[in-house]
Scaffold this motif. Structure first.
Motif: not given
Length: 309
Positions: A111-132
């Motif tokens: 939700d945060y990324v969608e809200e501010y997507e015009a002004d922020i930039q993804d520089l990539g994933a540094w860990n792909e093993e996260a989970s809730l």
């Protein structure tokens, strides 16, 4: 070291961050000389960099402290400013923060990324093993979320959450509770340190407890706990931890070298656990992580050197 001493070390350090946040009055702890606004953007080697750090998110604190050390060794003036996720993303969009290192996708911070997507930039994933997860004591009488409702009395009819604004809390409220019929259980929220304190107290008392938690987190090494299975997938699948930057800052040619380092950043969970353990488990009453980071860096010099290659 006892579970209690491990917890209170982490809680004490986070309390210091919170007190500094209050003292600053502008949403963060300043661990460098940056002023936390757009003027602090790095201007190549030797410039200023402001990193937004989520309060209570240990993996973000750990890698932010590590990058502060690495960048200062490269001649940058680094400021770490602590705040909750919402103001960090807002500040990132306005360049009050240049970078944040703990964006969870595709679910937790979507939700945060969608809200501010015009002004922020993804520089990539540094860990792909996260989970809730919903975690319980290791000897709890259940192994799956679909057993929790009928055994709610065993857990004092309560699920202990973290910060109210956290994506994990929103997912628990909107997906887990209705999916598994847990509406009659009390879902309490306050903060990550408060949750860990309740977890520690319940374990010491030999009581069952259910808490919201995420991997990777040092609590899995510190406490005898297990994750409840999620057969309906209400908590989502594996997530990735990303570095996000202010878009204008990231696209400034003066910052290209620094952006390249962040784009190349990778850290597997074992390496992250190693860093978290020395910061939050093995050292008590710490309000300055720099000596710990320096020692860890010396023991992992090849990895640290690779961050800026």
């Amino acid at each position: 070291m006892t579970f209690k001493s491990r917890f209170f070390k982490s809680a004490a350090a986070l309390s210091v961050a919170a007190l500094a946040l209050t003292a600053c009055g502008n949403g963060g702890e300043d661990t460098g000389n940056g002023n936390g606004n757009g003027d602090s953007a790095a201007e190549g080697n030797g410039g200023e960099v402001t990193i937004g750090v989520f309060n209570g998110w240990e993996e973000g604190i750990a890698v932010s402290e590590l990058w502060a050390y690495v960048l200062e060794e490269e001649g940058y003036d680094v400021s770490l400013e602590y705040a909750d996720p919402a103001p960090v993303y807002s500040g990132l969009s306005t360049n009050d923060y240049n970078v944040t290192l703990d964006a969870w996708l595709p679910i937790t911070h979507a939700d945060y990324v969608e809200e501010y997507e015009a002004d922020i930039q993804d520089l990539g994933a540094w860990n792909e093993e996260a989970s809730l997860h919903i975690a319980v004591n290791e000897d709890a009488p259940i192994d799956s979320l679909d057993e929790l409702a009928e055994n709610a009395d065993e857990f004092n009819n309560e699920i202990v959450g973290i910060d109210p604004g956290a994506g994990l809390v929103q997912t628990t409220e909107n997906e887990v509770i209705p999916t598994y019929g847990l509406e009659d259980m009390e879902f309490t929220t306050s903060s990550t340190p408060a949750m860990l304190q309740e977890l520690d107290s319940a374990l010491e008392a030999g009581e069952n407890i259910a808490v919201t938690l995420w991997r990777p987190h040092w609590a899995y090494d510190a406490f005898p706990i297990k994750d409840l299975e999620d057969p309906e997938g209400a908590l989502g699948g594996a997530e990735s931890m990303h570095t996000f930057a202010n878009a204008e800052w990231a696209q400034d040619e003066a910052n290209s070298e620094l952006v390249g380092w962040f784009e190349g950043f990778e850290m597997d969970s074992d390496t992250l656990y190693s860093l978290e353990n020395v910061m939050f488990n093995e050292n008590e009453d710490v309000d300055d992580y720099r000596p710990i980071i320096e020692e860890w860096a010396a023991e992992n010099q090849e990895y640290v050197d690779g961050l800026t290659n």
